[in-house]
Scaffold this active site. Structure first.
Site, PDB file in Angstrom:
ATOM      1  CB  SER A  75      -1.030   0.028   1.437  1.00 15.20           C
ATOM      2  OG  SER A  75      -1.186   1.176   1.542  1.00 15.20           O
ATOM      3  CG  ASP A  95      -2.721   5.063   1.286  1.00 13.55           C
ATOM      4  OD1 ASP A  95      -1.943   5.889   0.384  1.00 13.55           O
ATOM      5  OD2 ASP A  95      -3.734   5.066   1.262  1.00 13.55           O
ATOM      6  NE  ARG A 105       1.849  31.329 -11.036  1.00  8.35           N
ATOM      7  CZ  ARG A 105       2.332  31.317 -12.379  1.00  8.35           C
ATOM      8  NH1 ARG A 105       3.291  30.254 -12.498  1.00  8.35           N
ATOM      9  NH2 ARG A 105       2.248  31.999 -13.189  1.00  8.35           N
ATOM     10  N   GLY A 124      -3.622   9.488   0.344  1.00  4.25           N
ATOM     11  CA  GLY A 124      -3.831   9.189   1.843  1.00  4.25           C
ATOM     12  C   GLY A 124      -5.355   9.673   2.079  1.00  4.25           C
ATOM     13  CB  VAL A 138       1.853  10.624 -11.216  1.00  2.00           C
ATOM     14  CG1 VAL A 138       1.411  10.905 -12.565  1.00  2.00           C
ATOM     15  CG2 VAL A 138       1.439  11.616 -10.290  1.00  2.00           C
ATOM     16  CD  GLN A 139       0.101  11.332  -4.910  1.00  2.00           C
ATOM     17  OE1 GLN A 139       0.400  11.154  -3.655  1.00  2.00           O
ATOM     18  NE2 GLN A 139      -1.359  11.370  -5.432  1.00  2.00           N
ATOM     19  CB  ILE A 191      27.394   7.741  -0.663  1.00  2.00           C
ATOM     20  CG1 ILE A 191      28.533   7.446  -1.289  1.00  2.00           C
ATOM     21  CG2 ILE A 191      26.612   9.143  -0.713  1.00  2.00           C
ATOM     22  CD1 ILE A 191      28.680   7.298  -2.546  1.00  2.00           C
TER      23      ILE A 191
END
Ligand code: ADP
Length: 698
Positions: A149, A151, A186, A194, A283-284, A502
Site C-alpha cells: 500500500s 499509504d 507563486r 492518503g 502518478v504517485q 553514501i
C-alpha cells in the site's frame, strides 16, 4: 510442498520485488510456486488464473512498477459462496499455503478466508464437491500477509510496500513545482494520496520544506488561520515559494473535508497571491520501485515464503521495524489498523496519532517546530562537515538552521569543513543560506577531509572556537567525522556527529544520510545498462561502485538491481571464486540469459579490480558473452537527495540538538537512526565498534 501467491487490491510499486522474493525463496526451499493472477478474482475463477511460476518468470521484474501478476477488486470474494469457490480452487490444486500481497482490505479478506477454511472444506465435502481425503490433507490454510500500500496505513509495520516509491514521485513533483513557483513567487496547494493516513503528506512536507501540511490525524484548530499565518511568516522570511500540502483525507476538527480549491480561495482572498492547485493523483502509484522498495520488499517476500512453508499455520504479517523484519499476528494488526480509522472518525486524534508510531510523531513535531518562536539565544552552535559530500547533508543543515534558533541557539557554519574553521571561515547559518536547499545534492557550505594534526593546528582551531564563542558543535560527515569529533571534544565543547556518507560505513546508525540516494543512483544506472544490452550482443556489465572496503553499498545496490554477482572487500575475491562465477554465468548464458550485471566495490583487493575482472570474464566466456566496464564514480555522491535521506537529515539534526541540550563539555556522541528514530550513542562506544584500518564497522 506447494505455495500460492497473489497480489490484490490497489497496486503498489514494490509488489514485483516482493513477488520475486517469494518465488525465488520458495523454489530455493524446494517448493513449487503457483501464481494467482488478478488477485481474489483469479482465485475465485480458477483455471488459467493459477499457473506455476519458475525462477525466470520473475526475472528482470525488480524495476517494474505495479504487479506482473495483475491485481483486481473482487466482489465475488466478499461473498461466502465466492470464498468457498476460492477454497475449492486452492485445495483441488493441492494448495494450503498462501502469500497475499495487498492492502488492509486484501489482508482482511485473507483473514476471513483463514477463519472460514475448515467450514468451507466441510461444506464442499458435504456437497460432494471435494474428496474427504483431500480435505483431511489440508486442515489449515497457512497464510502470510505482506502490506502492499503506498499509504503506509497498516499498523504492524513501519513501512508498507510502495510508500517510499510514492514519496519519491511526490517529492520529484514538488521539487519541479518549486522551481517554477520560486520564479513567479507563486503559492501552490498540492494534494497527495492518503484518505485515512497522512504519512505521505507529512513525510513529503518534511522532504520539500512545505509551509503547511494538513493531515487526517492532526487537523489544526482553525486551518484557515494556520495556513495564512504560516504563509505570511514564510514571505516575511523572504521565501519566494509558498506550499501547502494536503492529504486527500484532510479534514477540519469537526470532520468536514478540506478541498484544495477552498485552500486556494482562502489564500487568494487573504494574501492576494497567485495560487495554483496540483492534484498528483495516480502518478504517485506508478513507475519503477525505489531502491528501498526493491531491497526491502525482496527480503519481505523471502521471509513470507519461509514462514508460509513452515509448520505454524497461524496467520501472520511480515513487516519492518527499521532495518529488521518483524513477524506479527495478522489479525491483531488488522484490528489495530481498523481502530485508527475509527479514532479519526470519532475525532480522537491523540489516539490516531499514537497508533501511527514514534517516527510519525517525530516528523510532525519537527515540521511544526520549524517556525516556532525564537527565545533569546543563549548558546552558539557551530556546524561543520567532515569528509566527502553526501546527498541529504543540506536537509540536516536546513533543519539545524531553522530549529536551532527555536531552541535558544545562534547557529554558525564553518565553510569547507575543519580546514575552513581553522582559517576562521565561520558565518551565521541563516534563513537565506538554507532557503530552498533541502532538495539540492551535496552541501551549500562545502566540506573537506582535513583534520587538525599536532598541538599547533589544534590550538589554531581552539583559538577560532574561542573567538567565535562556540559552545557546542555538530559535525555532519562520514567515517572521518568520528576522529574529528574525538579531537574537537578534547577542546572542551560537546560534539554531536550526524553520520552522512553514501558508504554507510559508520557504526552507531542503521543508515547514514546519503546512502539511500546512492543506492537509487546505482539501481537506476543498472536499469539503463540492462536495457541497453537488449538487441546487442550477450553481455555482462561490470559496474564499479563506491564504498571502498565497506561493501554495504555494493551489496544493497546488488539486491536492489538484481545483480548476478557482487564483489566486496569483506568477501574477498580469489581465483577459485572467479572460476566458480565464470562457470555459473557460462551455464546461465547457455540456458538463455542475455545480460548479466556484476557490481564491484571500488575497494576489492588487488589484483581483482573491475577492469581485470571484466577482462578475465570476457576471455573465459568462450564467446558466450562479452563484457563492459561502467564506472559510476562521483555520480553516486552528487545526486538530488532521495526522500529517505532528507528525512534522515531532518530527524538526525533534531536528535543532535536534543542530545546537545542535555550534554556536557568534552562529551561526544554519534546521533544515528535506530528503527527510524534518532538515537545517541557515546562516541567511545562507536569508536570501539569501528574498524579504522578498513573504515567500516567491525
Ligand atoms: P486494498 O487491499 O488495497 O485495501 P480493497 O479494500 O479494495 O483493496 O480490497 C481488495 C479486495 O479484497 C476486495 O476487492 C475484496 O475482494 C477483498 N476484501 C476486502 N475486504 C474484504 C472483507 N471484509 N471480506 C472479504 N474480502 C474482502
Amino acid at each position: 510442498m506447494r505455495l500460492a501467491v497473489l497480489t490484490s487490491g490497489g497496486d503498489a510499486p514494490g509488489m514485483n520485488p516482493a513477488l520475486r522474493g517469494v518465488v525465488r525463496e520458495a523454489l530455493h526451499r524446494g517448493a513449487e510456486v503457483v501464481g494467482v493472477s488478478e488477485g481474489y478474482a483469479g482465485l475465485v475463477t480458477g483455471g488459467d488464473h493459477l499457473r506455476p511460476l519458475r525462477s525466470r518468470d520473475v526475472s528482470r521484474i525488480l524495476a517494474r512498477g505495479g504487479t506482473v501478476l495483475g491485481t483486481a477488486r473482487s466482489a465475488a470474494f466478499r461473498t461466502l459462496d465466492g470464498r468457498r469457490r476460492a477454497v475449492a480452487r486452492l485445495v483441488s490444486a493441492g494448495l494450503d499455503r498462501l502469500v497475499v500481497i495487498g492492502g488492509d482490505g486484501s489482508l482482511t479478506g485473507a483473514g476471513v478466508l483463514v477463519s472460514e477454511w475448515s467450514s468451507h472444506l466441510s461444506a464442499l465435502v458435504e456437497a460432494g464437491e471435494l474428496d474427504p481425503a483431500v480435505a483431511e490433507a489440508h486442515p489449515h490454510l497457512h497464510l502470510v500477509g505482506l502490506a502492499g500500500s503506498i499509504d503506509n496505513d497498516l499498523v504492524g509495520t513501519d513501512r508498507t510496500i510502495g510508500f517510499d516509491t510514492a514519496l519519491h514521485r511526490i517529492v520529484d513533483a514538488v521539487d519541479a513545482l518549486s522551481s517554477t513557483a520560486r520564479s513567479h513567487q507563486r503559492s501552490f496547494v498540492v494534494e497527495v494520496m492518503g484518505r485515512r493516513c497522512g504519512h505521505l503528506a507529512l513525510a513529503a512536507a518534511v522532504c520539500t520544506d512545505a509551509d503547511v501540511v494538513l493531515l487526517p490525524e492532526a487537523p489544526p484548530t482553525d486551518w484557515r488561520t494556520t495556513v495564512t499565518e504560516a504563509l505570511k511568516r514564510g514571505r516575511e522570511r523572504g521565501r519566494r515559494r509558498s506550499l501547502v500540502l494536503l492529504a486527500e483525507g484532510a479534514t477540519d476538527r469537526d470532520g468536514t473535508p478540506i478541498a484544495p480549491r477552498e485552500v486556494r480561495a482562502h489564500i487568494e482572498a487573504t494574501l492576494q497571491v497567485d495560487t495554483r492547485i496540483t492534484v498528483l493523483g495516480h502518478v504517485q502509484r506508478g513507475g519503477a520501485p525505489s531502491a528501498l522498495d526493491r531491497v526491502v520488499s525482496g527480503r519481505l517476500g523471502a521471509r513470507a515464503a519461509e514462514l508460509a512453508l513452515g509448520p505454524d499455520p497461524s496467520p501472520v504479517l511480515v513487516g519492518t521495524d527499521g532495518r529488521e523484519l518483524v513477524v506479527r499476528p495478522l489479525l491483531d494488526c488488522l484490528d489495530a489498523t481498523t481502530s485508527v480509522g475509527a479514532a479519526i472518525d470519532a475525532r480522537a486524534f491523540d489516539q490516531a496519532l499514537a497508533a501511527r508510531g514514534p517516527e510519525f510523531a517525530d516528523l510532525l513535531r519537527v515540521h511544526r517546530s520549524l517556525d516556532a518562536p525564537h527565545p533569546p539565544a543563549e548558546r552558539r552552535l557551530l556546524v561543520a562537515h567532515v569528509g566527502a559530500p553526501a546527498p541529504g547533508m543540506n536537509a540536516a543543515l536546513a533543519t539545524l538552521a531553522r530549529l536551532g534558533p527555536t531552541r535558544g541557539r545562534t547557529v554558525l557554519a564553518a565553510h569547507e569543513g575543519l580546514r575552513g574553521l581553522s582559517e576562521g571561515r565561520v558565518h551565521p547559518l541563516d534563513d537565506d543560506t538554507v532557503e530552498g536547499i533541502v532538495g539540492e545534492g551535496s552541501t551549500v557550505i562545502g566540506t573537506n577531509r582535513w583534520l587538525p594534526e599536532g598541538p599547533e593546528e589544534r590550538e589554531g582551531v581552539r583559538r577560532i572556537l574561542d573567538a567565535e564563542r562556540v559552545d557546542e558543535i555538530v559535525l555532519i560527515g562520514g567515517f572521518e567525522a568520528l576522529e574529528a569529533a574525538r579531537r574537537l571534544a578534547d577542546l572542551g565543547r560537546p560534539v554531536a556527529v550526524v553520520p552522512a556518507t553514501i558508504s554507510n560505513n559508520v557504526p552507531g546508525t542503521d543508515r547514514s544520510v546519503g546512502a539511500d540516494t546512492a543506492v537509487n543512483v546505482i539501481c537506476h544506472a543498472v536499469d539503463g545498462l540492462a536495457l541497453s544490452a537488449i538487441g546487442a550482443r550477450d553481455r555482462v556489465f561490470f559496474v564499479e561502485v563506491m564504498g571502498r572496503r565497506c561493501g554495504w553499498l555494493a551489496e544493497t545496490a546488488g539486491a536492489g538491481s538484481g545483480a548476478e554477482l557482487v564483489y566486496t572487500h569483506e568477501e574477498g575475491v580469489d581465483l577459485e571464486r572467479v572460476r566458480t562465477d565464470v562457470r555459473r554465468l557460462r551455464s546461465e548464458f547457455d540456458a538463455g540469459r542475455t545480460v548479466g550485471i556484476a557490481l564491484v566495490a571500488d575497494g576489492v583487493p588487488t589484483p581483482w579490480d573491475t577492469a581485470t575482472l571484466a577482462r578475465v570474464f570476457a576471455s573465459e566466456s568462450d564467446g558466450r558473452f562479452d563484457t563492459r566496464v561502467c564506472m559510476l564514480g562521483h555520480t553516486q555522491q552528487g545526486g538530488r537527495p532521495a526522500p529517505a535521506d532528507r528525512l534522515a537529515g531532518a530527524l538526525l539534526a533534531d536528535g543532535a540538538l536534543a542530545w546537545l541540550t542535555a550534554s556536557a563539555p568534552g562529551k561526544a556522541a554519534v546521533v544515528g537512526l535506530r528503527g527510524g528514530l534518532a538515537t545517541a550513542h557515546p562516541l567511545h562506544e562507536v569508536l570501539d565498534a569501528a574498524d579504522p584500518t578498513h573504515r567500516r564497522p567491525r
